[in-house]
Motif scaffolding. Structure first.
Motif, PDB file in Angstrom:
ATOM      1  N   VAL A 131      -4.367   6.594   2.111  1.00 28.39           N
ATOM      2  CA  VAL A 131      -3.995   5.572   1.129  1.00 28.39           C
ATOM      3  C   VAL A 131      -4.081   6.170  -0.271  1.00 28.39           C
ATOM      4  O   VAL A 131      -5.112   6.699  -0.683  1.00 28.39           O
ATOM      5  CB  VAL A 131      -4.907   4.338   1.246  1.00 28.39           C
ATOM      6  CG1 VAL A 131      -4.629   3.363   0.104  1.00 28.39           C
ATOM      7  CG2 VAL A 131      -4.690   3.650   2.590  1.00 28.39           C
ATOM      8  N   VAL A 177       0.856  -1.186   0.000  1.00 34.44           N
ATOM      9  CA  VAL A 177       0.000   0.000   0.000  1.00 34.44           C
ATOM     10  C   VAL A 177       0.890   1.235   0.000  1.00 34.44           C
ATOM     11  O   VAL A 177       1.854   1.307   0.762  1.00 34.44           O
ATOM     12  CB  VAL A 177      -0.907   0.028   1.251  1.00 34.44           C
ATOM     13  CG1 VAL A 177      -1.738   1.308   1.289  1.00 34.44           C
ATOM     14  CG2 VAL A 177      -1.808  -1.197   1.297  1.00 34.44           C
ATOM     15  N   VAL A 217      -4.642  -6.451  -2.137  1.00 38.65           N
ATOM     16  CA  VAL A 217      -4.964  -5.741  -0.895  1.00 38.65           C
ATOM     17  C   VAL A 217      -6.462  -5.825  -0.636  1.00 38.65           C
ATOM     18  O   VAL A 217      -7.276  -5.480  -1.496  1.00 38.65           O
ATOM     19  CB  VAL A 217      -4.518  -4.265  -0.965  1.00 38.65           C
ATOM     20  CG1 VAL A 217      -5.055  -3.482   0.235  1.00 38.65           C
ATOM     21  CG2 VAL A 217      -3.005  -4.174  -1.017  1.00 38.65           C
ATOM     22  N   VAL A 262      -3.066   0.936  -4.006  1.00 38.31           N
ATOM     23  CA  VAL A 262      -3.045  -0.383  -3.370  1.00 38.31           C
ATOM     24  C   VAL A 262      -2.676  -1.461  -4.378  1.00 38.31           C
ATOM     25  O   VAL A 262      -2.949  -1.337  -5.577  1.00 38.31           O
ATOM     26  CB  VAL A 262      -4.410  -0.728  -2.729  1.00 38.31           C
ATOM     27  CG1 VAL A 262      -4.757   0.256  -1.625  1.00 38.31           C
ATOM     28  CG2 VAL A 262      -5.510  -0.762  -3.773  1.00 38.31           C
ATOM     29  N   GLN A 296       0.147  -4.158   3.666  1.00 38.40           N
ATOM     30  CA  GLN A 296      -1.137  -3.891   4.313  1.00 38.40           C
ATOM     31  C   GLN A 296      -1.198  -4.410   5.753  1.00 38.40           C
ATOM     32  O   GLN A 296      -1.926  -3.870   6.591  1.00 38.40           O
ATOM     33  CB  GLN A 296      -2.284  -4.492   3.504  1.00 38.40           C
ATOM     34  CG  GLN A 296      -2.329  -6.005   3.451  1.00 38.40           C
ATOM     35  CD  GLN A 296      -3.632  -6.522   2.836  1.00 38.40           C
ATOM     36  OE1 GLN A 296      -4.609  -5.795   2.711  1.00 38.40           O
ATOM     37  NE2 GLN A 296      -3.634  -7.789   2.439  1.00 38.40           N
TER      38      GLN A 296
END
Length: 233
Positions: free
Chosen positions: A79, A40, A86, A82, A112
């Motif tokens: 975030v 991430v 994820v 990703v 993650q």
């Protein structure tokens, strides 16, 4: 992206504008890319300065990264991207965590499993200073000492980052918390956090004050002593 880069070991308090400074501000550092299906990328909102970061730049920390490196450990942010596998996070989620290196930059990539979601209503700036101090005290008190409700916890250096975390964790565990600090302002801060007894190093003897408190409360003694200061021997 911008990043604080340690190019050589030395005193981190020297201004970055000084040619002798061990750190520089890199204006065009490469943005880190996702390096696994479960990684991430976080756009950093806040990060904090811990003593370990200071020691790393000095070259006196037990882990010595190769130069140049981006210092920084705990952080919070949003975030940004990703990996394909994820499942716990989505783009836009507020998160916090800590890393061995790299938080003194605009972006950081972690797995993650290393991230925590920041609860709604929690300030992201506050969350950026959460992981190291509270993580240290949580491991020490909950996992190692196995602090239980009704036990007596004595915290030295209680007004520092790790000490304040220990005080709050102790109260959350239901412990009777005794805190040691120096100065009226710190004493008042600790009292406002619900500490059961505060010893002011500036004008009290720790041993005598603690013994008197235990006697008045009819307590047998200290069950857990937590010392985040670790004075030199």
């Amino acid at each position: 992206m911008e990043a604080l880069l340690c190019r050589k070991l030395g005193d981190p308090t020297v201004s970055v504008e000084d040619e002798n400074s061990p750190i520089i501000i890199s204006k065009n550092h490469p943005i880190p890319q996702l390096d696994s299906p479960t990684s991430v990328r976080v756009r950093i909102k806040a990060t904090s300065l811990n003593f370990a970061n200071y020691l790393q730049i000095l070259g006196k920390y037990q882990e010595k990264p190769h130069l140049p490196f981006i210092p920084g450990s705990d952080f919070s942010g949003i975030v940004d991207s990703v990996g394909s596998n994820v499942t716990n996070f989505r783009v836009g989620d507020p998160v916090c965590s800590f890393a061995a290196l790299g938080s003194y930059a605009q972006y950081l990539v972690v797995d993650q499993t290393q991230l925590f979601r920041v609860p709604e209503g929690c300030d992201l700036v506050a969350a950026g200073a959460l992981a190291v101090a509270f993580g240290t005290s949580h491991v020490g008190l909950v996992h190692r000492a196995q602090l239980k409700s009704g036990q007596v916890l004595l915290v030295l250096g209680a007004a520092g980052g790790v000490g304040l975390a220990a005080v709050q964790i102790g109260k959350a565990c239901g412990a009777i918390v005794i805190a040691v600090a120096r100065g009226a302002e710190k004493v008042q801060l600790l009292k406002s956090m619900g500490v059961d007894h505060v010893v002011d190093l500036g004008n009290e003897n720790v041993t005598e004050s603690v013994k008197e408190f235990l006697k008045v409360k009819r307590l047998k003694g200290i069950d857990v002593l937590y010392d985040p200061v670790e004075a030199s021997s």
